[in-house]
Write an enzyme that holds these catalytic residues in place. Structure first.
Site, PDB file in Angstrom:
ATOM      1  N   GLY A 536      41.957  49.850  30.744  1.00  0.00           N
ATOM      2  CA  GLY A 536      42.652  48.918  31.611  1.00  0.00           C
ATOM      3  C   GLY A 536      42.148  47.518  31.410  1.00  0.00           C
ATOM      4  N   GLY A 538      40.906  44.196  33.685  1.00  0.00           N
ATOM      5  CA  GLY A 538      40.589  43.690  35.017  1.00  0.00           C
ATOM      6  C   GLY A 538      40.448  42.192  35.007  1.00  0.00           C
ATOM      7  CG  PHE A 540      35.290  39.536  35.850  1.00  0.00           C
ATOM      8  CD1 PHE A 540      34.889  38.231  36.010  1.00  0.00           C
ATOM      9  CD2 PHE A 540      35.477  40.317  36.967  1.00  0.00           C
ATOM     10  CE1 PHE A 540      34.662  37.706  37.263  1.00  0.00           C
ATOM     11  CE2 PHE A 540      35.255  39.798  38.228  1.00  0.00           C
ATOM     12  CZ  PHE A 540      34.844  38.494  38.385  1.00  0.00           C
ATOM     13  N   GLY A 541      37.950  41.042  32.182  1.00  0.00           N
ATOM     14  CA  GLY A 541      38.082  41.454  30.802  1.00  0.00           C
ATOM     15  C   GLY A 541      38.615  42.874  30.701  1.00  0.00           C
ATOM     16  CB  VAL A 543      37.656  48.611  31.143  1.00  0.00           C
ATOM     17  CG1 VAL A 543      36.574  49.667  31.238  1.00  0.00           C
ATOM     18  CG2 VAL A 543      37.425  47.540  32.165  1.00  0.00           C
ATOM     19  CG  ASP A 654      38.839  41.104  42.439  1.00  0.00           C
ATOM     20  OD1 ASP A 654      39.768  41.140  43.270  1.00  0.00           O
ATOM     21  OD2 ASP A 654      39.038  41.189  41.214  1.00  0.00           O
TER      22      ASP A 654
END
Ligand SMILES: *[C@@H]1O[C@H](CO)[C@@H](O)[C@H](O)[C@H]1NC(C)=O
Ligand SMILES: *[C@@H]1O[C@H](CO)[C@@H](O)[C@H](O)[C@H]1NC(C)=O
Ligand SMILES: *[C@@H]1O[C@H](CO)[C@@H](O)[C@H](O)[C@H]1NC(C)=O
Ligand SMILES: *[C@@H]1O[C@H](CO)[C@@H](O)[C@H](O)[C@H]1NC(C)=O
Ligand SMILES: *[C@@H]1O[C@H](CO)[C@@H](O)[C@H](O)[C@H]1NC(C)=O
Ligand SMILES: *[C@@H]1O[C@H](CO)[C@@H](O)[C@H](O)[C@H]1NC(C)=O
Ligand SMILES: *[C@@H]1O[C@H](CO)[C@@H](O)[C@H](O)[C@H]1NC(C)=O
Ligand SMILES: *[C@@H]1O[C@H](CO)[C@@H](O)[C@H](O)[C@H]1NC(C)=O
Ligand SMILES: *[C@@H]1O[C@H](CO)[C@@H](O)[C@H](O)[C@H]1NC(C)=O
Ligand SMILES: *[C@@H]1O[C@H](CO)[C@@H](O)[C@H](O)[C@H]1NC(C)=O
Length: 846
Positions: A536, A538, A540-541, A543, A654
């Protein structure tokens, strides 16, 4: 042969058709009702439409890809056409004219005189949503454009304000959802003294942006004109302000980071309900999400505290209005009835202009309305002070430009209107205080005030001592073991004791082992970050799933390249975050820093995230209530650990369903915690221009002002809690005029029908209806508008697990309805109810 002919004919017809629905109207062409123009990039459509329930026909522009027709511009807003006989064409004089065919009557025209172009002019719908009339075929000279004649919507790259060429452009709301006619709300620039934007209702000012201070609008300190946005945040647009002899304008442009769930359409609307709203299109929700709005709170409404009053929502005492120093309420009785509209007057016998007048600095405010101010941009602050002191009519001064030091001079000569207090941003205002008042203040601080001060000090010291003793005692208890601790929180579910996490292991010095992974190891583990291994994306980057040579499965988070930190600093931060260990937190195994790459390696959890379960009817039906309750408690415990028990005091920022992972036995584990720290934003209550977070979960103070604290996490937790119970996403909720789930729950709650929201798949299993009700109640307490009213996470757990009486929740944030545009009107009524009436007693099941 015939077939061939047919095909060719079709092909030609096709060509003709597509060229007839182009983006341009040429002379001798007309656009009839039913025809449309589509911009070249297919972003916008121009054509005839009927708004809402109306049957009148209007020419307008709307988004092509938004299913629910969202009109951004209307030509004949005050002259609708009855029936479908309308025709839009370029007349022989070169003007665009809309006529009602049945009466051969012009209902709208661009009204340009002395045109030179005539036959060669053409009108084109651009991909920006601008409808442009060109003088000639080469399209080099623009004679008219819809961006200069806006209706209620400001689109990206459109200018709002004043231009020499076209004058002031004014945005006015529609009359109603069904009538695009010129409504009563108006958004426009006022050019008196320093430019300020106002929202008007008729002729009454209802909101003021404040003047531009070189960095932002004084009253909207978050809309900074920043340079390059930060990819890490969901910064969605770039905002700019131009002030020179030819124009005073603002524009914004779209700058989209389209990770999952982000947006690419954006519009600022003067809403017919009396607010200025900024919406973005959320593809994942298939709906418009409002990310900014004004006025939002009491202090936002123009002159809420009257003349010489200061509006302060951060003051914990009850009434937000107070008089500036040297002033007292004009009408005391009204003031005590919480009506400050008449403002304040100078205290008796304290006129300014004595010899000893001084200026007291009022920090972090939205400076007063500059309509009655004077400005001199070439003066320094010191000179400004002298100028104001010399002139008896001058009541206050401030710096006009705070970017790069303080310079420029604003002086006020008269009432100071519409001041509001911010907590840690805003500007300084230098208020003239007469010598008499200053003298009194010093005397008083020894007299009456002094005594009161002393009492307060003594009480606080006693309280602090008590707290200290209490915490020592608790600490001891905790050291002795967790048995006592458990009883403070939950008996019911603690398989493992709460709080038996990293702190103890930490103490024995065995943990905090952070493995530093080699890039090549990660690359081979994730098969070179193959798409098949991607789990996925998110905030921040991305995964990726991976498998180490020893067979262990891992999840690798590849951080977006922009991070403020260098390698060593990053490693230190990782080490401290890796120390945070708790059964409800995803475990960080290590990291990898190599060749600009920064990656975090986590334990792999096969069950995916919570949103896959709670928002999916099928999967949800396999989870019973007690399991859901355990999940709720687990998340809460993880949050307490982050907020209170860990050494770092982490604010997650978050928290949302997709950030809660589930292990094989469905225990929740919070992920992505501490990432806000890595990205260098770790103050306890800091403000930030980059808003990390997800709309729908963000607390009002965070979303609007960038303020975050543990209470903004509590807000997100409240939303999550309600989502878990209802099985619906907060933002995917459109019912009964309510904007979101929270608003909907709140409405039902007030009608004592809160259990109606519990989704039907739970129907059979919630024997413990009281427990569900208690959860809803706690959820509503968490989403209260005003942060200090929200409980802490440990209070949340306590309330969930004990049969105490709960306070009645105040109105939650973001509950705006079409019907009432004053969010405060309803909560006043609620507070009159008895608290005991509404409280709930729960008999713990296990
Ligand atoms: C428009 O139509 C008129 C009459 O049919 C014709 O004389 C004129 O040349 C046309 N103009 C263009 C630009 O096609
Ligand atoms: C619109 O047309 C209909 C039918 O011709 C007529 O009954 C109605 O009064 C008209 N409305 C207006 C506002 O002109
Ligand atoms: C409609 O108006 C145009 C221009 O005003 C005129 O040339 C034309 O004859 C009119 N048509 C009808 C049917 O009245
Ligand atoms: C054009 O001029 C007429 C008469 O002066 C006026 O009623 C109409 O509102 C104007 N239209 C536009 C679009 O400005
Ligand atoms: C504010 O001051 C800065 C630095 O002195 C200057 O660059 C900027 O142009 C000024 N802004 C305005 C609006 O005067
Ligand atoms: C972002 O937008 C671009 C262009 O619109 C598109 O090609 C790309 O797939 C998008 N990326 C994501 C992650 O949605
Ligand atoms: C006004 O705001 C409401 C929500 O508060 C929204 O449903 C409506 O679409 C808005 N109107 C416009 C013109 O965007
Ligand atoms: C807070 O409110 C109290 C009572 O209204 C008032 O005396 C005090 O000045 C206020 N503080 C600030 C900072 O506005
Ligand atoms: C601003 O102040 C300077 C210095 O005192 C003065 O020369 C100038 O005339 C003033 N400008 C205005 C517009 O008052
Ligand atoms: C004080 O300032 C006001 C407003 O700028 C001005 O009209 C007045 O002449 C000034 N008075 C003196 C004494 O300078």
């Amino acid at each position: 042969m015939n077939h061939m002919k047919e095909i060719v004919t079709y092909f030609l017809l096709f060509l003709l058709q597509t060229s007839s629905s182009t983006d341009t109207i040429r002379p001798n062409q007309s656009l009839k009702d039913g025809d449309i123009l589509v911009s070249s990039g297919k972003a916008f459509v121009l054509g005839f439409f009927s708004p809402g329930k109306s049957s009148n026909r209007y020419v307008g522009i709307w988004y092509n890809k938004v299913v629910e027709q969202t009109v951004v511009w209307v030509a004949n807003r005050d002259n609708p056409i009855n029936g479908t006989s309308g025709v839009l064409a370029i007349d022989p004089a070169g003007n665009l004219v809309l006529s009602d065919g049945s009466h051969n009557l012009s209902v709208w025209s661009t009204n340009l005189t002395s045109m030179i172009m005539k036959k060669s002019s053409s009108a084109q719908l651009m991909d920006s949503g601008n409808f442009v009339l060109f003088q000639d075929q080469s399209k080099s000279v623009i004679t008219w454009q819809s961006f200069d004649y806006p209706t209620n919507t400001m689109l990206p790259n459109m200018k709002a304000g004043w231009q020499k060429r076209t004058g002031l452009n004014i945005f006015t709301s529609w009359k109603s959802h069904d009538d695009p006619g010129t409504g009563e709300y108006m958004f426009k620039l006022e050019l008196i003294c320093t430019p300020q934007f106002f929202l008007f209702k008729g002729t009454k000012k209802i909101w003021r942006s404040g003047p531009w201070n070189g960095r932002a609008w004084s009253g909207v300190p978050d809309l900074v004109s920043s340079g390059v946005p930060d990819l890490v945040s969901n910064f969605i647009f770039k905002f700019s302000y131009v002030e020179n002899d030819d124009e005073v304008t603002i524009t914004y442009s779209r700058l989209v980071v389209n990770e999952s769930g982000t947006l690419d359409l954006i519009r600022l609307v003067v809403n017919e309900s009396g607010t200025l709203d900024w919406f973005t299109w959320q593809e994942s929700e298939r709906g418009w999400a409002r990310f900014w709005s004004a006025p939002t709170d009491r202090c936002d409404s123009y002159a809420h505290c009257g003349a010489s009053g200061n509006c302060n929502l951060y003051n914990l005492s009850e009434f937000e209005c107070s008089c500036l120093q040297g002033f007292e309420p004009k009408i005391e009785r009204q003031w005590y009835l919480r009506d400050a509209s008449r403002g304040c007057k100078r205290k008796q016998g304290e006129n300014i202009c004595g010899n000893g007048d001084r200026f007291n600095k009022v920090t972090n405010v939205k400076i007063p309305d500059t309509s009655i101010a004077r400005v001199n941009k070439s003066l320094e602050l010191r000179e400004c002070h002298d100028l104001c002191l010399k002139n008896c009519s001058c009541t206050a001064f401030a710096s006009a430009n705070i970017s790069g030091g303080e310079n420029g001079c604003l002086t006020w000569h008269g009432d100071l209107v519409d001041i509001r207090q911010f907590s840690n941003k805003g500007q300084d205002l230098y208020l003239r205080v007469p010598d008499v008042e200053l003298a009194k203040y010093t005397r008083n601080s020894r007299g009456f005030h002094g005594k009161r001060l002393a009492t307060i000090v003594i009480v606080s010291i006693l309280a602090m001592l008590l707290i200290l003793l209490l915490s020592c005692w608790l600490l001891k208890k905790k050291r002795k073991g967790t048995g006592q601790r458990k009883s403070r929180y939950c008996f019911s579910t603690g398989l493992t004791s709460y709080g038996s996490g990293g702190e103890e292991r930490d103490g024995s010095g065995t943990s905090a082992e952070v493995s530093i992974f080699d890039l090549s190891t990660i690359v081979s583990a994730t098969e070179d970050f193959s798409l098949a291994n991607k789990l996925g994306e998110g905030g921040f980057g991305a995964v990726y799933k991976g498998r180490l040579p020893n067979g262990q499965e891992i999840a690798v988070k590849r951080l977006s390249k922009i991070s403020g930190q260098g390698g060593e600093e990053f490693k230190n931060e990782i080490t401290s975050i890796a120390r945070l260990q708790h059964r409800n937190l995803v475990r960080l195994l290590g990291c990898c820093i190599q060749q600009d790459e920064k990656m975090l390696v986590y334990e792999y959890l096969p069950n995916k995230s919570l949103d896959n379960f709670i928002f999916d009817e099928e999967r949800r039906s396999h989870i019973d209530w007690s399991k859901l309750f355990e999940i709720i408690l687990g998340i809460a415990r993880g949050m307490i650990y982050l907020h209170e028990d860990s050494r770092l005091k982490i604010i997650h920022r978050d928290l949302k369903a997709s950030n809660i992972l589930l292990d094989t036995s469905m225990n929740p584990k919070i992920s992505d915690f501490g990432l806000a720290r890595i990205f260098g934003v770790d103050q306890i209550e800091a403000n930030t221009n980059r808003v990390v977070g997800t709309y729908g979960y963000m607390s009002p103070e965070y979303a609007m002002e960038g303020l975050f604290s543990i209470k903004s996490d509590v807000y997100s937790f409240g939303v999550l809690l309600l989502e878990i119970i209802c099985g619906r996403k907060n933002s995917s909720f459109f019912q009964d005029n309510t904007v979101n789930l929270v608003g909907y729950v709140w409405d039902l709650w007030r009608e004592d029908r809160a259990l109606d929201i519990v989704d039907s798949s739970l129907n059979n299993s919630y024997k413990e209806a009281n427990q569900v009700l208690r959860c809803i109640h706690v959820g509503l307490l968490c989403v209260q508008e005003y942060a200090p009213h929200r409980p802490t996470m440990s209070e949340v757990i306590f309330m969930l697990c004990n049969e105490t009486t709960l306070p009645y929740p105040k109105q939650p944030a973001f509950v705006f309805k079409k019907a009432s545009n004053t969010p405060y009107s309803s909560s006043a009524g609620v507070e009159n109810r008895s608290v005991n009436d509404m409280s709930i007693t729960v008999v713990e099941a296990r």
